[in-house]
Design an enzyme around this catalytic site. Structure first.
Site, PDB file in Angstrom:
ATOM      1  N   ARG A  51     -13.829  -7.215  -0.196  1.00 18.87           N
ATOM      2  CA  ARG A  51     -13.583  -7.363   0.554  1.00 18.87           C
ATOM      3  C   ARG A  51     -12.971  -5.985   0.768  1.00 18.87           C
ATOM      4  NH1 ARG A  51      -7.414  -5.769   2.139  1.00 18.87           N
ATOM      5  NH2 ARG A  51      -7.507  -6.540   4.144  1.00 18.87           N
ATOM      6  N   THR A  69       0.787  -1.285  -0.075  1.00 19.75           N
ATOM      7  CA  THR A  69       0.113  -0.302  -0.090  1.00 19.75           C
ATOM      8  C   THR A  69       1.097   1.216   0.196  1.00 19.75           C
ATOM      9  OG1 THR A  69      -1.933  -1.204   1.196  1.00 19.75           O
ATOM     10  CG2 THR A  69      -1.773   1.282   1.686  1.00 19.75           C
ATOM     11  N   GLY A 101      -4.791  -5.259   6.848  1.00 16.48           N
ATOM     12  CA  GLY A 101      -5.877  -4.051   7.482  1.00 16.48           C
ATOM     13  C   GLY A 101      -6.874  -4.774   8.057  1.00 16.48           C
TER      14      GLY A 101
HETATM   15  N1  ASP Z   1      -3.421  -2.499   4.685  1.00 17.01           N
HETATM   16  C1  ASP Z   1      -3.610  -2.912   2.860  1.00 17.01           C
HETATM   17  C2  ASP Z   1      -4.989  -3.211   3.439  1.00 17.01           C
HETATM   18  O1  ASP Z   1      -5.109  -4.387   4.092  1.00 17.01           O
HETATM   19  C3  ASP Z   1      -2.606  -3.480   2.492  1.00 17.01           C
HETATM   20  C4  ASP Z   1      -1.278  -3.332   2.566  1.00 17.01           C
HETATM   21  O2  ASP Z   1      -1.099  -2.556   3.556  1.00 17.01           O
HETATM   22  O3  ASP Z   1      -0.289  -2.974   1.653  1.00 17.01           O
HETATM   23  O4  ASP Z   1      -6.368  -3.440   2.245  1.00 17.01           O
END
Ligand code: ASP
Length: 343
Positions: free
Chosen positions: A226, A199, A252
């Site tokens: 999701r 992310t 997440g």
């Molecule tokens: N936090 C993000 C999610 O769970 C994933 C990530 O940090 O890459 O959607």
């Protein structure tokens, strides 16, 4: 907590992350990628944000920095985002302004304002879509999902104002992401994925005004529909001028259950502790499960910042830029800051 050697005078106007899903040097090599490419991607993002902030606002800085990473296939956002188990990119993004006086009906006198989109599949730069929702006139809406979100952000006026482009879903696909869902065992996605998060996020401060933003494809192989922490204000994204701005990356579901981003700001306000301590405590509070957790970036109104990651997290691509435009980046947890000379 990351061990970094910071000069005492180091203060940032913009900080970013490119995800807690750092891959080992061997895994990078196998994928034909290099550490330098990631560092360069981070530096370009910081510079774009810094440039946007010379005349613009902290929101301009956050948006510009994140758009660069969304356009790069190296990160899990925009082009190169991870895919759902049925092979589609479903993107989430949020932006939050820590001091809005309010614009538009339903947002007047708001202490803060925020906007987010979730599950969009045809918007090239989701962070700009989140900003369009945040600044949506005549509406109190904060979070728009799926088709409704796309209909709103892709209308003529928004496309023009926020440079929002419609793309087919396959625009987001890359060989690496297709392989992750076709052969999850071949790379770094297993049934319990360990830190494949990539992310992207940014926090900027100008004239005491803090804005935070986050953009993601979510977790690889996720169930269609999701929703992660990124578009949920308080979980993956938060800003409050009285304390700090925060953007998170990692599993997440853990961030949602611990309201991590809000927790950092709340600790600063309630406990009267600084941003480094508050960010570390909030991350440490999350259960550090196998294949779970991650990190946050946090920046206060005075330009002090923190980049803590959870105990088992190998690192977080990250960087900051000073008022003068000096760019520093790091990747693995134990990395020292590396100054990048940008031509
Ligand atoms: N936090 C993000 C999610 O769970 C994933 C990530 O940090 O890459 O959607």
């Amino acid at each position: 907590m990351l061990t970094t050697t910071l000069h005492a005078e180091d203060k940032a106007i913009l900080i970013i992350h490119g995800g807690a899903g750092v891959r080992s040097p061997e895994a990078l090599k196998k994928a034909g990628e290099t550490r330098e490419q990631i560092e360069e991607g981070l530096a370009k993002s910081l510079l774009a944000g810094w440039k946007a902030m010379q005349k613009g606002t902290s929101a301009d800085g956050v948006e510009a920095a994140i758009r660069v990473m969304e356009d790069s296939p190296l990160f899990n956002a925009g082009k190169g985002a991870v895919l759902t188990s049925d092979g589609r990119a479903e993107l989430d993004a949020a932006m939050m302004d820590g001091s809005a006086e309010g614009t538009g009906d339903g947002k007047v006198n708001a202490k803060r304002r925020g906007g987010a989109i979730t599950g969009v599949a045809h918007v090239k730069n989701p962070i700009s879509a989140a900003r369009a929702v945040m600044e949506m006139e005549g509406s109190r809406h904060v979070l728009l999902a799926g088709q409704g979100a796309e209909d709103f952000v892709l209308n003529e006026a928004n496309r023009r104002k926020y440079a929002i482009e419609r793309v087919e879903n396959h625009y987001f696909w890359t060989d690496r992401r297709l392989k992750q869902i076709r052969q999850p065992e071949a790379e770094d996605v297993r049934h319990d994925p360990e830190f494949v998060a990539g992310t992207v996020g940014a926090v900027a401060v100008k004239d005491g005004r803090i804005v935070a933003g986050t953009s993601t494809g979510g977790l690889a192989n996720k169930w269609p529909g999701r929703v992660g922490d990124t578009p949920l204000l308080g979980s993956g994204t938060w800003a409050d001028d009285r304390a700090c701005g925060v953007s998170g990356t990692g599993t997440g579901e853990l961030f949602i259950r611990s309201a991590v981003a809000h927790d950092v700001a709340a600790r600063m306000l309630y406990k009267k502790i600084d941003v480094k301590q508050a960010a570390k405590e909030a991350v440490d509070e999350m259960p550090d499960q196998k294949g779970g957790a991650g990190g946050v970036i946090a920046l206060d109104a005075a330009g002090n910042f923190a980049f803590p990651v959870s105990e088992r997290c190998p690192g977080m691509s990250r960087g900051y830029v000073t008022e003068k435009g000096e760019v520093y980046v790091a990747i693995y947890a134990k990395d020292e800051w590396k100054k990048i000379e940008v031509k």
